[in-house]
Design a protein around this motif. Structure first.
Motif, PDB file in Angstrom:
ATOM      1  N   ALA A 328       0.730  -1.243  -0.002  1.00  0.00           N
ATOM      2  CA  ALA A 328       0.075  -0.221   0.176  1.00  0.00           C
ATOM      3  C   ALA A 328       0.976   1.193  -0.044  1.00  0.00           C
ATOM      4  O   ALA A 328       0.542   2.263  -0.805  1.00  0.00           O
ATOM      5  N   GLN A 329       1.876   1.116   0.711  1.00  0.00           N
ATOM      6  CA  GLN A 329       2.946   2.473   0.786  1.00  0.00           C
ATOM      7  C   GLN A 329       3.395   2.736  -0.606  1.00  0.00           C
ATOM      8  O   GLN A 329       3.682   3.844  -1.087  1.00  0.00           O
ATOM      9  N   TYR A 330       3.907   1.499  -1.116  1.00  0.00           N
ATOM     10  CA  TYR A 330       4.446   1.631  -2.548  1.00  0.00           C
ATOM     11  C   TYR A 330       3.637   2.003  -3.561  1.00  0.00           C
ATOM     12  O   TYR A 330       4.025   3.208  -4.258  1.00  0.00           O
ATOM     13  N   ARG A 331       2.432   1.778  -3.560  1.00  0.00           N
ATOM     14  CA  ARG A 331       1.327   2.124  -4.514  1.00  0.00           C
ATOM     15  C   ARG A 331       1.132   3.493  -4.208  1.00  0.00           C
ATOM     16  O   ARG A 331       0.825   4.429  -5.289  1.00  0.00           O
ATOM     17  N   LEU A 332       1.079   4.165  -2.996  1.00  0.00           N
ATOM     18  CA  LEU A 332       0.715   5.650  -2.640  1.00  0.00           C
ATOM     19  C   LEU A 332       1.976   6.357  -3.288  1.00  0.00           C
ATOM     20  O   LEU A 332       1.784   7.569  -3.687  1.00  0.00           O
ATOM     21  N   ASP A 333       3.277   5.822  -3.091  1.00  0.00           N
ATOM     22  CA  ASP A 333       4.356   6.662  -3.588  1.00  0.00           C
ATOM     23  C   ASP A 333       4.358   6.575  -4.950  1.00  0.00           C
ATOM     24  O   ASP A 333       4.541   7.419  -5.672  1.00  0.00           O
ATOM     25  N   GLN A 334       3.776   5.624  -5.816  1.00  0.00           N
ATOM     26  CA  GLN A 334       3.552   5.701  -7.359  1.00  0.00           C
ATOM     27  C   GLN A 334       2.658   6.757  -7.623  1.00  0.00           C
ATOM     28  O   GLN A 334       2.924   7.480  -8.554  1.00  0.00           O
ATOM     29  N   LEU A 335       1.494   6.653  -6.909  1.00  0.00           N
ATOM     30  CA  LEU A 335       0.380   7.808  -7.138  1.00  0.00           C
ATOM     31  C   LEU A 335       0.576   9.187  -6.783  1.00  0.00           C
ATOM     32  O   LEU A 335       0.189  10.101  -7.447  1.00  0.00           O
ATOM     33  N   GLN A 336       1.347   9.337  -5.621  1.00  0.00           N
ATOM     34  CA  GLN A 336       1.728  10.550  -5.115  1.00  0.00           C
ATOM     35  C   GLN A 336       3.172  10.583  -4.637  1.00  0.00           C
ATOM     36  O   GLN A 336       3.446  10.528  -3.458  1.00  0.00           O
ATOM     37  N   ALA A 337       3.912  10.779  -5.525  1.00  0.00           N
ATOM     38  CA  ALA A 337       5.586  10.802  -5.255  1.00  0.00           C
ATOM     39  C   ALA A 337       5.636  11.690  -4.050  1.00  0.00           C
ATOM     40  O   ALA A 337       5.406  12.960  -4.246  1.00  0.00           O
ATOM     41  N   PRO A 338       6.570  11.271  -3.242  1.00  0.00           N
ATOM     42  CA  PRO A 338       7.294  12.171  -2.126  1.00  0.00           C
ATOM     43  C   PRO A 338       8.084  13.346  -2.827  1.00  0.00           C
ATOM     44  O   PRO A 338       8.586  13.027  -3.717  1.00  0.00           O
ATOM     45  N   VAL A 339       7.924  14.367  -1.977  1.00  0.00           N
ATOM     46  CA  VAL A 339       8.706  15.675  -2.661  1.00  0.00           C
ATOM     47  C   VAL A 339      10.047  15.438  -2.167  1.00  0.00           C
ATOM     48  O   VAL A 339      11.012  16.041  -2.766  1.00  0.00           O
ATOM     49  N   ILE A 340      10.477  15.024  -1.008  1.00  0.00           N
ATOM     50  CA  ILE A 340      11.636  14.804  -0.283  1.00  0.00           C
ATOM     51  C   ILE A 340      12.635  13.780  -1.167  1.00  0.00           C
ATOM     52  O   ILE A 340      11.777  13.085  -1.973  1.00  0.00           O
ATOM     53  N   GLU A 341      13.786  13.928  -1.176  1.00  0.00           N
ATOM     54  CA  GLU A 341      14.756  13.334  -1.832  1.00  0.00           C
ATOM     55  C   GLU A 341      15.486  12.264  -1.016  1.00  0.00           C
ATOM     56  O   GLU A 341      16.024  12.876   0.087  1.00  0.00           O
ATOM     57  N   PRO A 342      15.704  11.187  -1.403  1.00  0.00           N
ATOM     58  CA  PRO A 342      16.811  10.367  -0.744  1.00  0.00           C
ATOM     59  C   PRO A 342      18.275  11.041  -0.433  1.00  0.00           C
ATOM     60  O   PRO A 342      18.569  11.619  -1.513  1.00  0.00           O
ATOM     61  N   GLN A 343      18.605  10.870   0.542  1.00  0.00           N
ATOM     62  CA  GLN A 343      20.098  11.314   0.611  1.00  0.00           C
ATOM     63  C   GLN A 343      21.058  10.257   1.068  1.00  0.00           C
ATOM     64  O   GLN A 343      20.811   9.166   1.584  1.00  0.00           O
ATOM     65  N   PRO A 344      22.424  10.620   0.700  1.00  0.00           N
ATOM     66  CA  PRO A 344      23.499   9.474   0.908  1.00  0.00           C
ATOM     67  C   PRO A 344      23.861   9.367   2.327  1.00  0.00           C
ATOM     68  O   PRO A 344      23.681  10.333   3.114  1.00  0.00           O
ATOM     69  N   GLY A 345      23.778   8.148   2.735  1.00  0.00           N
ATOM     70  CA  GLY A 345      24.783   7.906   3.923  1.00  0.00           C
ATOM     71  C   GLY A 345      25.926   7.882   4.157  1.00  0.00           C
ATOM     72  O   GLY A 345      26.768   8.510   2.934  1.00  0.00           O
ATOM     73  N   LYS A 346      26.584   7.606   5.114  1.00  0.00           N
ATOM     74  CA  LYS A 346      28.018   7.629   5.038  1.00  0.00           C
ATOM     75  C   LYS A 346      28.959   6.883   4.108  1.00  0.00           C
ATOM     76  O   LYS A 346      30.058   7.175   3.574  1.00  0.00           O
ATOM     77  N   ASN A 347      28.325   5.724   3.525  1.00  0.00           N
ATOM     78  CA  ASN A 347      28.709   5.196   2.446  1.00  0.00           C
ATOM     79  C   ASN A 347      28.472   5.853   1.113  1.00  0.00           C
ATOM     80  O   ASN A 347      28.973   5.233   0.050  1.00  0.00           O
TER      81      ASN A 347
END
Length: 528
Positions: A328-347
């Motif tokens: 359900a979360q993934y489908r929501l992300d498809q229909l209404q993409a989050p505005v935030i952007e993934p950030q790199p970790g230490k690696n």
């Protein structure tokens, strides 16, 4: 909600071990079938909360963080916590509060909670809380004038707590950003026995709320959820995440990492719980789990092909940590993409954005499959011939969803699809999943899994060297004759969200009867 009916075990033949194990090749891990009774049975334990709220900054005062802290203090007192409050504090006052909490918890094996609202920043992969009198002219000022969140973690560890809850509502747009090494806060992996919650995803900014509301967006919803009776900690924070995301229209999405090994309830359960947990293989336990799954699946079947985001918000509110919540979360992300952007970790690895399509026409994956029961090895080539948001079809006839979960394979059809990785992945992420498998004989079995991302590690396979998430889990299959247990470990490449290595085993009578490994040999992806 659907009407729940008594469970009757299906009249089917027991599944063949090799066939059902191989059907698990791309799934997550076992759903613990024990009642959440530990909290209710345990003696009353010490609960201490340190609450710090800073608002009266000389530079860029905050509107609501002090209100948030005071309201959180009241809410936690109502929940049986001894609360230590520190407001509009200097560095010395903040460290004195941490020391007071350490003394109150020392030697009592208690539950510790830390809540902070105010300005915060990251510097060299450490997170700092900013006192109201800080004067940060350069990065070198941060360690000497601010308070490292690790200082709180160390105090809790020193006091011998059995469980820690750390909540940081400290990512508001920052006047001290020039002294930081990145935006927002840095991602931290939860230490053992710790639940770590951020008001927004690492590297992103939270909203301070309006004067009319009197609270920041995150804390407003968190306080409301804390008042709900008999709710598990994971459910509380998952519901807060959904509500904050909806109200902010995807501009703020809270984030959690957990290493908790037991259930925790802010409201202690008041109902009488059986003194002995149900045996996971018992008919009673299987009936309970089947009933829960059937009710959730009925809700899912009504919306699974919907294109209205509101349907998925409602589903996640009803089933925040359910068997199908990741889909359900993934489908929501498809229909209404989050505005935030993934950030790199230490690696410096950036995970694929949640909701992004993981498979496209022309993708080709080659695996080596090693069946240690039959001492056979073979090469399996999977090439995508059709792909849309809901379904990925391979030349072999295998069908996946865009999360990589199996819908159809030579071992049967799964409903819903299995789950190999969550909608958004990170160290400390836990999820459960379940599905019904119907094989070519018409035999139906139910599979229940729990999975946990334990860490990131380097792994080398024939396809190359990867910095991948290590996922561990346990699971079991149920049919008319009872349950069979299994478990596994698999590694997920964050850039593609593909499983690059999977190790699975089935146990019967305490003995391993099947052991299978799939290893990625090559990966050729079509142009994106």
């Amino acid at each position: 909600m659907p009407v729940r009916v008594p469970y009757r075990a299906p009249s089917v033949r027991p599944a063949r071990p090799i066939r059902w194990l191989r059907s698990l090749t791309l799934v997550g891990a076992a759903s613990a079938l024990v009642l959440s009774a530990a909290e209710a049975q345990a003696p009353k334990h010490v609960r201490v909360a340190l609450v710090i709220g800073n608002a009266a900054y000389v530079v860029a005062p905050l509107l609501n963080s002090l209100n948030d802290a005071r309201a959180m203090g009241r809410a936690l007192r109502d929940l049986g916590f001894e609360v230590i409050e520190v407001n509009d504090a200097s560095r010395e006052q903040m460290t004195a509060g941490i020391e007071s909490a350490r003394r109150a918890l020392k030697g009592k094996q208690g539950v510790a909670m830390f809540y902070y609202a105010g300005h915060g920043l990251q510097l060299d992969w450490r997170n700092y809380m900013i006192p109201v009198d800080a004067n940060l002219a350069k990065a070198d000022d941060v360690p000497t004038q601010a308070v490292d969140v690790e200082h709180v973690m160390a105090a809790f560890k020193d006091s011998g707590t059995r469980m820690n809850i750390v909540v940081l509502d400290a990512c508001r747009d920052n006047p001290f950003a020039a002294t930081a090494s990145g935006k927002g806060l840095a991602p931290l992996d939860a230490p053992p026995g710790t639940f770590l919650a951020y008001a927004t995803a690492p590297g992103n900014v939270a909203l301070d709320g309006s004067e009319a509301s009197g609270h920041g967006l995150y804390t407003q919803h968190l306080i409301a959820e804390l008042k709900m009776p008999e709710t598990r900690i994971e459910d509380v924070f998952k519901r807060v995440r959904t509500q904050v995301r909806k109200q902010s229209r995807g501009r703020q999405i809270p984030w959690e990492s957990t290493s908790l090994e037991e259930d925790f309830y802010f409201h202690r359960p008041t109902v009488t719980v059986v003194s002995k947990p149900l045996d996971p293989g018992s008919l009673e336990a299987l009936a309970q789990q089947r009933t829960e799954f059937d009710a959730e699946k009925a809700d899912w079947d009504r919306i699974r092909e919907s294109r209205n985001p509101e349907d998925f918000y409602a589903f996640l509110a009803a089933h925040p940590t359910g068997y199908i919540s990741e889909q359900a979360q993934y489908r929501l992300d498809q229909l209404q993409a989050p505005v935030i952007e993934p950030q790199p970790g230490k690696n410096e690895v950036v995970a694929l954005k949640s909701g992004a399509r993981r498979y496209e026409v022309g993708d080709e994956l080659t695996f080596e499959r090693h069946d240690r029961l039959s001492f056979t090895k073979k090469t399996v080539v999977e090439r995508v011939v059709s792909a849309d948001d809901l379904k990925v079809v391979f030349a072999s006839g295998q069908i996946l969803d865009q999360m990589g979960g199996i819908i159809q394979s030579r071992f049967g059809r799964k409903d819903p699809a299995s789950v190999i990785s969550p909608a958004d992945i990170g160290v400390g992420r836990k999820w459960r999943s379940a599905y019904k498998n119907t094989d070519d004989r018409g035999v139906i079995t139910h599979h229940f899994w729990d999975a946990h991302v334990v860490r990131m590690e380097e792994i080398t396979v024939p396809a190359g060297r990867f910095t991948a998430y290590r996922v561990e889990g346990k699971g079991y299959l149920t049919n008319a004759s009872g349950a069979r247990t299994g478990g596994g470990t698999w590694w997920v490449d964050p850039k593609t969200m593909y499983s690059i290595k999977t190790e699975l085993g089935l146990f019967a009578g305490g003995k391993r009867v099947v052991d299978e490994t799939d290893t990625l040999v090559s990966m050729n992806r079509a142009a994106r």
